[in-house]
Design a protein around this motif. Structure first.
Motif, PDB file in Angstrom:
ATOM      1  N   ARG A 154      23.879  36.807  -0.660  1.00  0.00           N
ATOM      2  CA  ARG A 154      23.842  37.304  -2.036  1.00  0.00           C
ATOM      3  C   ARG A 154      23.637  38.812  -2.083  1.00  0.00           C
ATOM      4  NH1 ARG A 154      24.549  33.502  -5.574  1.00  0.00           N
ATOM      5  NH2 ARG A 154      24.138  31.322  -5.029  1.00  0.00           N
ATOM      6  N   ILE A 155      22.834  39.352  -1.199  1.00  0.00           N
ATOM      7  CA  ILE A 155      22.683  40.811  -1.137  1.00  0.00           C
ATOM      8  C   ILE A 155      24.004  41.451  -0.719  1.00  0.00           C
ATOM      9  CG2 ILE A 155      21.587  42.688   0.148  1.00  0.00           C
ATOM     10  CD1 ILE A 155      18.992  41.098   0.044  1.00  0.00           C
ATOM     11  N   GLU A 156      24.684  40.831   0.217  1.00  0.00           N
ATOM     12  CA  GLU A 156      25.956  41.365   0.695  1.00  0.00           C
ATOM     13  C   GLU A 156      27.001  41.426  -0.422  1.00  0.00           C
ATOM     14  OE1 GLU A 156      28.618  40.883   4.734  1.00  0.00           O
ATOM     15  OE2 GLU A 156      27.576  39.129   3.939  1.00  0.00           O
ATOM     16  N   ARG A 157      26.904  40.534  -1.397  1.00  0.00           N
ATOM     17  CA  ARG A 157      27.868  40.472  -2.491  1.00  0.00           C
ATOM     18  C   ARG A 157      27.589  41.452  -3.616  1.00  0.00           C
ATOM     19  NH1 ARG A 157      28.214  34.414  -4.383  1.00  0.00           N
ATOM     20  NH2 ARG A 157      29.280  35.487  -6.100  1.00  0.00           N
ATOM     21  N   LEU A 158      26.430  42.101  -3.613  1.00  0.00           N
ATOM     22  CA  LEU A 158      26.115  43.037  -4.690  1.00  0.00           C
ATOM     23  C   LEU A 158      27.076  44.224  -4.658  1.00  0.00           C
ATOM     24  CD1 LEU A 158      22.224  43.075  -4.434  1.00  0.00           C
ATOM     25  CD2 LEU A 158      23.599  41.916  -6.180  1.00  0.00           C
ATOM     26  N   PRO A 159      27.679  44.559  -5.784  1.00  0.00           N
ATOM     27  CA  PRO A 159      28.644  45.669  -5.816  1.00  0.00           C
ATOM     28  C   PRO A 159      27.952  47.021  -5.808  1.00  0.00           C
ATOM     29  CG  PRO A 159      28.355  44.769  -8.017  1.00  0.00           C
ATOM     30  CD  PRO A 159      27.542  43.899  -7.100  1.00  0.00           C
ATOM     31  N   GLY A 160      28.556  47.991  -5.147  1.00  0.00           N
ATOM     32  CA  GLY A 160      27.978  49.328  -5.119  1.00  0.00           C
ATOM     33  C   GLY A 160      27.052  49.528  -3.933  1.00  0.00           C
ATOM     34  N   ARG A 161      26.179  50.502  -4.071  1.00  0.00           N
ATOM     35  CA  ARG A 161      25.273  50.852  -2.981  1.00  0.00           C
ATOM     36  C   ARG A 161      24.015  49.997  -2.998  1.00  0.00           C
ATOM     37  NH1 ARG A 161      24.353  57.233  -3.034  1.00  0.00           N
ATOM     38  NH2 ARG A 161      24.166  56.862  -5.273  1.00  0.00           N
ATOM     39  N   ARG A 162      23.484  49.752  -1.814  1.00  0.00           N
ATOM     40  CA  ARG A 162      22.233  49.010  -1.657  1.00  0.00           C
ATOM     41  C   ARG A 162      21.267  49.904  -0.873  1.00  0.00           C
ATOM     42  NH1 ARG A 162      26.506  45.280  -0.888  1.00  0.00           N
ATOM     43  NH2 ARG A 162      26.490  45.671   1.352  1.00  0.00           N
ATOM     44  N   ILE A 163      20.091  50.089  -1.444  1.00  0.00           N
ATOM     45  CA  ILE A 163      19.140  51.081  -0.938  1.00  0.00           C
ATOM     46  C   ILE A 163      17.762  50.455  -0.811  1.00  0.00           C
ATOM     47  CG2 ILE A 163      17.970  53.270  -1.517  1.00  0.00           C
ATOM     48  CD1 ILE A 163      20.629  53.818  -3.229  1.00  0.00           C
ATOM     49  N   VAL A 164      17.062  50.755   0.274  1.00  0.00           N
ATOM     50  CA  VAL A 164      15.660  50.401   0.414  1.00  0.00           C
ATOM     51  C   VAL A 164      14.818  51.626   0.063  1.00  0.00           C
ATOM     52  CG1 VAL A 164      13.821  49.785   2.042  1.00  0.00           C
ATOM     53  CG2 VAL A 164      16.027  48.615   2.155  1.00  0.00           C
ATOM     54  N   PHE A 165      13.863  51.425  -0.835  1.00  0.00           N
ATOM     55  CA  PHE A 165      12.981  52.497  -1.322  1.00  0.00           C
ATOM     56  C   PHE A 165      11.553  52.067  -1.016  1.00  0.00           C
ATOM     57  CE2 PHE A 165      11.393  54.653  -5.507  1.00  0.00           C
ATOM     58  CZ  PHE A 165      10.949  55.758  -4.788  1.00  0.00           C
ATOM     59  N   THR A 166      10.940  52.683   0.000  1.00  0.00           N
ATOM     60  CA  THR A 166       9.676  52.173   0.520  1.00  0.00           C
ATOM     61  C   THR A 166       8.649  53.271   0.745  1.00  0.00           C
ATOM     62  OG1 THR A 166       8.657  50.962   2.366  1.00  0.00           O
ATOM     63  CG2 THR A 166      10.626  52.258   2.876  1.00  0.00           C
ATOM     64  N   ASN A 167       7.384  52.916   0.576  1.00  0.00           N
ATOM     65  CA  ASN A 167       6.287  53.810   0.942  1.00  0.00           C
ATOM     66  C   ASN A 167       5.980  53.730   2.435  1.00  0.00           C
ATOM     67  OD1 ASN A 167       5.832  54.922  -1.581  1.00  0.00           O
ATOM     68  ND2 ASN A 167       4.213  53.488  -2.134  1.00  0.00           N
ATOM     69  N   GLY A 168       6.679  52.871   3.144  1.00  0.00           N
ATOM     70  CA  GLY A 168       6.590  52.838   4.600  1.00  0.00           C
ATOM     71  C   GLY A 168       7.563  53.836   5.194  1.00  0.00           C
ATOM     72  N   ASP A 169       7.760  53.757   6.509  1.00  0.00           N
ATOM     73  CA  ASP A 169       8.698  54.677   7.139  1.00  0.00           C
ATOM     74  C   ASP A 169       9.963  53.944   7.580  1.00  0.00           C
ATOM     75  OD1 ASP A 169       7.747  53.359   9.373  1.00  0.00           O
ATOM     76  OD2 ASP A 169       7.197  55.155  10.470  1.00  0.00           O
ATOM     77  N   ALA A 170      11.006  54.727   7.833  1.00  0.00           N
ATOM     78  CA  ALA A 170      12.333  54.160   8.085  1.00  0.00           C
ATOM     79  C   ALA A 170      12.381  53.329   9.354  1.00  0.00           C
ATOM     80  CB  ALA A 170      13.373  55.278   8.143  1.00  0.00           C
ATOM     81  N   SER A 171      11.656  53.722  10.387  1.00  0.00           N
ATOM     82  CA  SER A 171      11.718  52.966  11.639  1.00  0.00           C
ATOM     83  C   SER A 171      11.117  51.574  11.452  1.00  0.00           C
ATOM     84  CB  SER A 171      11.002  53.721  12.765  1.00  0.00           C
ATOM     85  OG  SER A 171       9.640  53.950  12.447  1.00  0.00           O
ATOM     86  N   TYR A 172      10.017  51.474  10.748  1.00  0.00           N
ATOM     87  CA  TYR A 172       9.429  50.169  10.453  1.00  0.00           C
ATOM     88  C   TYR A 172      10.360  49.364   9.547  1.00  0.00           C
ATOM     89  CZ  TYR A 172       6.527  46.852   7.838  1.00  0.00           C
ATOM     90  OH  TYR A 172       6.032  45.720   7.220  1.00  0.00           O
ATOM     91  N   ALA A 173      10.898  50.003   8.504  1.00  0.00           N
ATOM     92  CA  ALA A 173      11.807  49.304   7.598  1.00  0.00           C
ATOM     93  C   ALA A 173      13.012  48.757   8.338  1.00  0.00           C
ATOM     94  CB  ALA A 173      12.250  50.245   6.481  1.00  0.00           C
ATOM     95  N   ALA A 174      13.556  49.530   9.266  1.00  0.00           N
ATOM     96  CA  ALA A 174      14.715  49.080  10.030  1.00  0.00           C
ATOM     97  C   ALA A 174      14.378  47.856  10.872  1.00  0.00           C
ATOM     98  CB  ALA A 174      15.229  50.212  10.918  1.00  0.00           C
ATOM     99  N   ARG A 175      13.171  47.834  11.427  1.00  0.00           N
ATOM    100  CA  ARG A 175      12.746  46.668  12.204  1.00  0.00           C
ATOM    101  C   ARG A 175      12.630  45.432  11.325  1.00  0.00           C
ATOM    102  NH1 ARG A 175       7.348  47.480  14.118  1.00  0.00           N
ATOM    103  NH2 ARG A 175       7.636  45.521  15.265  1.00  0.00           N
ATOM    104  N   VAL A 176      12.085  45.611  10.122  1.00  0.00           N
ATOM    105  CA  VAL A 176      11.944  44.495   9.186  1.00  0.00           C
ATOM    106  C   VAL A 176      13.322  43.973   8.772  1.00  0.00           C
ATOM    107  CG1 VAL A 176      11.197  43.845   6.868  1.00  0.00           C
ATOM    108  CG2 VAL A 176       9.674  45.173   8.349  1.00  0.00           C
ATOM    109  N   LEU A 177      14.232  44.879   8.437  1.00  0.00           N
ATOM    110  CA  LEU A 177      15.577  44.464   8.048  1.00  0.00           C
ATOM    111  C   LEU A 177      16.269  43.707   9.178  1.00  0.00           C
ATOM    112  CD1 LEU A 177      16.835  47.629   6.122  1.00  0.00           C
ATOM    113  CD2 LEU A 177      15.955  45.494   5.161  1.00  0.00           C
ATOM    114  N   GLU A 178      16.088  44.162  10.388  1.00  0.00           N
ATOM    115  CA  GLU A 178      16.670  43.475  11.548  1.00  0.00           C
ATOM    116  C   GLU A 178      16.115  42.060  11.665  1.00  0.00           C
ATOM    117  OE1 GLU A 178      19.127  43.024  14.763  1.00  0.00           O
ATOM    118  OE2 GLU A 178      18.926  44.974  13.776  1.00  0.00           O
TER     119      GLU A 178
END
Length: 224
Positions: free
Chosen positions: A99-123
């Motif tokens: 369902r996230i893949e089907r969302l039209p347009g851009r998809r953005i993560v906006f977090t008070n954490g850092d990108a390296s941690y966020a990337a691990r979570v997304l993985e």
């Protein structure tokens, strides 16, 4: 997609307790690490360290912001320490991925954490590659949600029109600045810690207990 959201071109998501349920309780692990960091930094026992931690969170937006303001803490050192946790509590939700893949347009993560941690979570969630960018605490110049300046700066840097954007977040207070600058807002009211603090009903357009169910709801018309 429901007609009311047909204009949305930017789908902006908080990370923790939004893209995965609070039952995973990753924050308990991070919370413990933050307590240990503060106890060591300020030579406090666990109880006193936790009080400092929560006071900084409430008054500065994040514990990190308080530590930087009050003690000059290096944010990289702090974040590397507190985010060094196992992620085996997370697992992919195949329906939500689709369902996230089907969302039209851009998809953005906006977090008070850092990108390296966020990337691990997304993985770990099977969401790696589905988001165009991660706008993290470093890119916020350490002005965390819910400080409005960070939202405006994100829109400027990423060339986002707030009127064509939607922000999904489990902490109600973090939706207020998004709504004020013109975004549609979704509150994932799932019982996460301090999630109900600062609730303003007129700042919330949609409310759901779980992200996957909300995505299913808004996409049902398209599937019918």
């Amino acid at each position: 997609m429901i007609d009311a959201l047909a204009h949305i071109r930017n789908w902006i998501f908080d990370l923790d307790n939004t893209l995965y349920p609070p039952g995973a309780n990753l924050f308990a692990l991070i919370d413990e690490k933050m307590g240990a960091y503060i106890a060591d930094l300020l030579t406090l026992d666990a109880v006193a360290a936790r009080k400092v931690q929560k006071d900084y969170f409430r008054h500065h937006g994040t514990t990190l912001a308080g530590l930087m303001a009050e003690h000059g803490v290096d944010p990289h050192h702090f974040l590397d320490f507190v985010h060094d946790i196992p992620l085996d509590r997370l697992s992919p939700d195949l329906e939500m991925i689709a369902r996230i893949e089907r969302l039209p347009g851009r998809r953005i993560v906006f977090t008070n954490g850092d990108a390296s941690y966020a990337a691990r979570v997304l993985e770990a969630l099977g969401l790696h590659g589905l988001f165009d960018t991660i706008y993290d605490i470093h890119r916020l110049d350490y002005r965390p949600k819910p400080l409005e300046a960070g939202y405006a700066r994100m829109c400027e840097v990423l060339e986002i029109d707030p009127a064509e954007s939607l922000f999904v977040e489990d902490m109600a207070r973090n939706l207020v600045p998004a709504k004020r600058i013109g975004m549609a807002t979704v509150w994932i009211n799932n019982g996460s810690e301090l999630g109900t603090e600062g609730v303003q009903s007129d700042m919330i357009d949609y409310e759901a207990a779980e992200l996957g169910a909300w995505l299913r709801l808004i996409q049902e018309k398209e599937e019918a």
